[in-house]
Motif scaffolding. Structure first.
Motif, PDB file in Angstrom:
ATOM      1  N   VAL A   1       0.330  -0.925  -0.130  1.00 27.35           N
ATOM      2  CA  VAL A   1      -0.241   0.226  -0.013  1.00 27.35           C
ATOM      3  C   VAL A   1       0.727   1.026   0.073  1.00 27.35           C
ATOM      4  CG1 VAL A   1      -2.115   1.240   1.282  1.00 27.35           C
ATOM      5  CG2 VAL A   1      -2.036  -0.753   1.625  1.00 27.35           C
ATOM      6  N   GLN A   2       1.784   1.408   0.915  1.00 28.61           N
ATOM      7  CA  GLN A   2       3.233   2.435   0.847  1.00 28.61           C
ATOM      8  C   GLN A   2       3.473   2.569  -0.395  1.00 28.61           C
ATOM      9  OE1 GLN A   2       5.770   1.131   3.901  1.00 28.61           O
ATOM     10  NE2 GLN A   2       4.485   2.944   5.348  1.00 28.61           N
ATOM     11  N   SER A   3       3.958   1.524  -1.690  1.00 28.00           N
ATOM     12  CA  SER A   3       4.854   1.408  -2.375  1.00 28.00           C
ATOM     13  C   SER A   3       3.183   2.563  -3.658  1.00 28.00           C
ATOM     14  CB  SER A   3       5.064   0.333  -3.258  1.00 28.00           C
ATOM     15  OG  SER A   3       3.643  -0.918  -3.491  1.00 28.00           O
ATOM     16  N   MET A   4       1.783   1.869  -3.529  1.00 33.97           N
ATOM     17  CA  MET A   4       1.201   2.742  -3.926  1.00 33.97           C
ATOM     18  C   MET A   4       0.586   3.904  -3.789  1.00 33.97           C
ATOM     19  SD  MET A   4      -1.597  -1.387  -4.814  1.00 33.97           S
ATOM     20  CE  MET A   4      -2.445  -0.811  -5.842  1.00 33.97           C
ATOM     21  N   GLY A   5       1.218   4.460  -3.247  1.00 34.64           N
ATOM     22  CA  GLY A   5       1.119   6.224  -2.752  1.00 34.64           C
ATOM     23  C   GLY A   5       0.135   6.138  -1.328  1.00 34.64           C
ATOM     24  N   GLY A   6      -0.046   5.029  -0.907  1.00 35.28           N
ATOM     25  CA  GLY A   6      -1.205   4.855   0.606  1.00 35.28           C
ATOM     26  C   GLY A   6      -0.492   5.914   1.859  1.00 35.28           C
ATOM     27  N   GLY A   7      -0.857   6.638   2.274  1.00 37.15           N
ATOM     28  CA  GLY A   7      -0.439   6.995   3.620  1.00 37.15           C
ATOM     29  C   GLY A   7      -0.450   6.702   5.071  1.00 37.15           C
ATOM     30  N   THR A   8       0.022   7.074   5.476  1.00 39.49           N
ATOM     31  CA  THR A   8      -0.714   6.843   7.041  1.00 39.49           C
ATOM     32  C   THR A   8      -1.090   6.081   7.559  1.00 39.49           C
ATOM     33  OG1 THR A   8       1.287   7.386   8.191  1.00 39.49           O
ATOM     34  CG2 THR A   8       0.203   6.573  10.001  1.00 39.49           C
TER      35      THR A   8
ATOM     36  N   GLY B   1      -8.477   2.243  -3.135  1.00 31.94           N
ATOM     37  CA  GLY B   1      -8.613   3.300  -2.815  1.00 31.94           C
ATOM     38  C   GLY B   1      -7.795   4.105  -4.034  1.00 31.94           C
ATOM     39  N   LEU B   2      -6.771   3.924  -3.943  1.00 32.15           N
ATOM     40  CA  LEU B   2      -6.138   4.085  -5.708  1.00 32.15           C
ATOM     41  C   LEU B   2      -6.152   3.667  -6.800  1.00 32.15           C
ATOM     42  CD1 LEU B   2      -2.356   3.932  -3.181  1.00 32.15           C
ATOM     43  CD2 LEU B   2      -4.198   5.817  -3.468  1.00 32.15           C
ATOM     44  N   ARG B   3      -5.802   3.690  -7.818  1.00 32.09           N
ATOM     45  CA  ARG B   3      -5.996   3.569  -9.163  1.00 32.09           C
ATOM     46  C   ARG B   3      -4.814   2.997  -9.738  1.00 32.09           C
ATOM     47  NH1 ARG B   3      -6.363   8.443 -14.043  1.00 32.09           N
ATOM     48  NH2 ARG B   3      -7.193   6.279 -15.189  1.00 32.09           N
ATOM     49  N   ARG B   4      -4.650   1.297  -9.898  1.00 35.37           N
ATOM     50  CA  ARG B   4      -4.070   0.574 -10.483  1.00 35.37           C
ATOM     51  C   ARG B   4      -2.934   0.970 -11.971  1.00 35.37           C
ATOM     52  NH1 ARG B   4      -6.098  -5.706  -8.721  1.00 35.37           N
ATOM     53  NH2 ARG B   4      -6.627  -4.731  -6.403  1.00 35.37           N
TER      54      ARG B   4
END
Length: 264
Positions: A124-131, A229-232
């Motif tokens: 999730v962090q690699s996909m731009g997800g925050g804390t 909730g991030l675009r793949r």
């Protein structure tokens, strides 16, 4: 004592026990979940690493867990009177029950969240997800079966604590067993009270196990992907390329065969 006399006593005191357990569980979950997450996030290597905060919060939780419940009730009498106006009865017992259950449940939350696969967090962090994306999309959903099991354990523990609270004026089935069963030697009432407590614990455990199994089965079916909730990124289909590359030499080898046929 006849059954007609025992029935209203059992009914009213059972409601008092459910009242104490419900509200103390509610406060334990509301405060214990953030507290357990704070212990995880501020630990070494955590998303919000802060050794000082982690040590301070951990010390407070350990101190809260170290008090025997009966002593804790006595220590909290002035605070309970200040908060709810009384230190006896079901309302007065909720305060020490909640304070005793919060650090207990916080440690269970910490243990449950710690078991979540760290690879999901890194994904999730690699996909731009925050804390907070990691917390609400990975940690809590993946740890949900263990959290439900923790709530079940806490409720069963609070049922036992409520019986202790009832013995010192907190009301509920514990007060009934102590007042009538012990002081007035009503053995039948004591037996019925014990059976009710056993049934209550059994029902809570069965319901908790059922919910955990349902959540674990649903989690295993949906563990292939974590929706954050991030675009793949679009995936490339290499199969068509390979087929095209294989088809090209075939057309090239057909041309000499056609030429030989014409010359002949």
């Amino acid at each position: 004592m006849s059954w007609e006399t025992m029935q209203p006593l059992l009914y009213n005191n059972s409601l008092d026990t459910l009242f104490m357990v419900w509200w103390s569980t509610f406060y334990a979950v509301v405060v214990g979940v953030p507290l357990g997450l704070l212990l995880i996030l501020t630990d070494r290597g955590g998303l919000l690493q802060n050794v000082v905060v982690n040590k301070v919060v951990g010390a407070i939780v350990n101190i809260g867990r170290s008090f025997p419940f009966l002593i804790l009730m006595v220590v909290l009498i002035p605070f309970t009177r200040f908060l709810v106006g009384t230190s006896i009865g079901p309302s007065g017992a909720v305060v020490p029950l909640a304070i005793a259950s919060i650090p207990f449940f916080a440690r269970l939350v910490e243990a449950a969240v710690r078991e979540v696969d760290h690879g999901l967090v890194e994904a999730v962090q690699s996909m731009g997800g925050g804390t907070w994306t990691v917390v609400f999309k990975v940690l809590l959903p993946q740890a949900l079966p263990a959290l439900v099991a923790a709530v079940t354990t806490t409720v069963i523990t609070l049922i036992g604590y409520s019986a202790i609270a009832g013995a010192v004026g907190g009301g509920g089935l514990g007060n009934l067993a102590y007042t009538y069963g012990f002081q007035q030697y009503e053995t039948r009432l004591m037996v019925v009270t014990v059976v009710l407590l056993i049934l209550l614990v059994t029902v809570v455990q069965l319901l908790g196990d059922l919910v955990v199994k349902r959540l674990a089965g649903r989690g295993s079916r949906s563990s292939g992907s974590v929706r954050v909730g991030l675009r793949r990124p679009r995936t490339v289909q290499p199969v068509q390329t390979v087929q095209t590359a294989q088809a090209a030499p075939a057309t090239a080898t057909e041309e000499p065969a056609t030429a030989l046929t014409k010359t002949s």
